[in-house]
Design a protein around this motif. Structure first.
Motif, PDB file in Angstrom:
ATOM      1  N   GLY A   1      18.904 -10.696   5.926  1.00 35.13           N
ATOM      2  CA  GLY A   1      17.942  -9.620   5.649  1.00 35.13           C
ATOM      3  C   GLY A   1      16.673 -10.142   4.986  1.00 35.13           C
TER       4      GLY A   1
ATOM      5  N   HIS B   1      11.848  -5.527   9.599  1.00 35.73           N
ATOM      6  CA  HIS B   1      12.332  -4.324   8.906  1.00 35.73           C
ATOM      7  C   HIS B   1      11.361  -3.798   7.855  1.00 35.73           C
ATOM      8  CE1 HIS B   1      13.416  -7.252   5.784  1.00 35.73           C
ATOM      9  NE2 HIS B   1      13.742  -6.271   4.967  1.00 35.73           N
TER      10      HIS B   1
ATOM     11  N   HIS C   1      10.825  -1.024   3.659  1.00 34.15           N
ATOM     12  CA  HIS C   1      10.072  -1.324   2.429  1.00 34.15           C
ATOM     13  C   HIS C   1       8.814  -0.472   2.242  1.00 34.15           C
ATOM     14  CE1 HIS C   1      12.800  -4.377   1.234  1.00 34.15           C
ATOM     15  NE2 HIS C   1      12.673  -5.036   2.365  1.00 34.15           N
TER      16      HIS C   1
ATOM     17  N   ASP D   1      16.705  -2.782   0.306  1.00 31.95           N
ATOM     18  CA  ASP D   1      17.521  -3.465   1.316  1.00 31.95           C
ATOM     19  C   ASP D   1      19.000  -3.096   1.236  1.00 31.95           C
ATOM     20  OD1 ASP D   1      15.615  -5.160   2.657  1.00 31.95           O
ATOM     21  OD2 ASP D   1      15.469  -6.304   0.793  1.00 31.95           O
TER      22      ASP D   1
END
Ligand code: FES
Ligand code: FE2
Length: 352
Positions: A178, A184, A189, A306
């Motif tokens: 990750g 992502h 975020h 996360d």
């Protein structure tokens, strides 16, 4: 860097896996040769501290400025020393009061104070390296591996911050995947540094290194909230330079404007196959007067964003066979991560 206490071998170096080990024997033996952080140096004060690494329970304590990492098992009748106390001369077992001091050596048997103390009553210690504000250890005594490099840490005029450790209910391989993932940001975020509209991932490449791989990613995603104005410029672009170090550590150097840099180390310490304690030392060469707690809080917020993804994804362990998953072009780093782990001999990470 401070190298301390060459390990005292009071037990033979046979295969002696932790009880209730969650790794296969082959994987555990390979993982055991690497260095992992187990505590922040600042947290080792006047009480014994507990940590778990690769299912091995450890006691950590300080004596005359030396940090000792040992199995959390009293050599007398096997009680955990982390249940005990520290009187300044060593850690005292709560059952019969044996005390363990410098080098993990037993220095007192209260019930027989005149007796010569046999080596068998010394703790089973592990090697220790103090680096980046962290206590690193390795569960084998003959490792050829080194502590991962953290760029910028040793330079002049920098601010060093050591985040509070983060406990994650997930495998370390998934957590570091990750950290290396660049697709992502716009989805996960948005509460910190990312723009939900900026979903495109520019092409990037990876380069294999002796310890793992590097990846240079020219990103149009901002760095931190204070850069809002800067990131809105049309030509906004920053270099995110990743260095992956086997098996579960990566550093990210964010090159900002005019030589300003921030480096974040993501050292995922495998507590077990399903639990990770994340250590994150951070160093930057700008805004040196930022409040340390503000820097910690901001980065912890990013790691918290996360958490839900990494704790719920399946399979829980990391499949190294590329055919077992579907990949997209942005996955170059996570594909390289699998290749590096596979090349290092790990092949048992897939478990539904
Ligand atoms: S079990 Fe620790 S002193 Fe007896
Ligand atoms: Fe993330």
């Amino acid at each position: 860097m401070k190298m301390m206490n060459a390990a005292i071998k009071t037990q033979p170096l046979n295969i002696d896996l932790p009880s209730h080990c969650t790794f296969s024997t082959e994987d555990w033996l390979k993982l055991a040769k690497y260095w992992y952080p187990v505590a922040r140096i600042e947290d080792i004060q006047d009480v014994p501290i507990k940590a778990t690494l690769l299912d091995e329970n450890l006691v950590i304590y300080k004596i005359k400025e030396e940090i000792i990492v040992a199995r959390d098992v009293c050599p007398h009748r096997g009680v955990p020393l982390t249940l005990g106390s520290h009187d300044g001369e060593g850690v005292i077992c709560p059952y019969h009061g044996l005390r363990f001091g410098e080098g993990g050596k037993c220095n007192r048997i209260p019930s027989s104070p005149q007796q010569t103390i046999p080596n068998k009553l010394n703790l089973y210690t592990y090697p220790v390296i103090e680096q980046y504000g962290l206590v690193w250890t390795c569960l084998t005594h003959d490792t050829q591996e080194t502590v991962p490099n953290l760029p910028l840490w040793h330079e002049e005029n920098v601010q060093q911050v050591i985040c509070t450790p983060v406990d994650i209910e997930a495998f370390a391989g998934r957590q570091v995947e990750g950290f290396l993932d660049v697709a992502h940001f716009a989805w996960v975020h948005t509460g910190t540094f990312a723009d939900p509209e900026n979903q495109f991932v520019p092409d990037y490449s990876t380069q294999e290194t002796a310890q793992g791989f590097n990846a240079d990613y020219w990103s149009t995603v901002g760095d931190y909230p204070a850069s809002d104005t800067f990131k809105k410029a049309d030509d906004f672009k920053i270099l995110r330079h990743f260095e992956f170090h086997l098996p579960f550590t990566a550093t990210l150097t964010i090159h900002l404007r005019q030589g300003a840099k921030q480096v974040i180390m993501n050292a995922a310490s495998p507590v077990s196959a399903r639990k990770t304690r994340l250590f994150a030392p951070i160093v930057k060469n700008y805004d040196l007067d930022d409040k340390v707690q503000d820097v910690i809080d901001y980065n912890l917020k990013i790691f918290e964003e996360d958490r839900l993804m990494v704790e719920t994804q399946k399979p829980e362990r990391l499949p190294l066979d590329l055919k077992l998953e579907a990949h997209i072009p942005a996955d170059r780093s996570s594909i390289m991560l699998r290749r590096c782990l596979k090349k290092a001999g790990f092949d048992q990470f897939f478990l539904i």
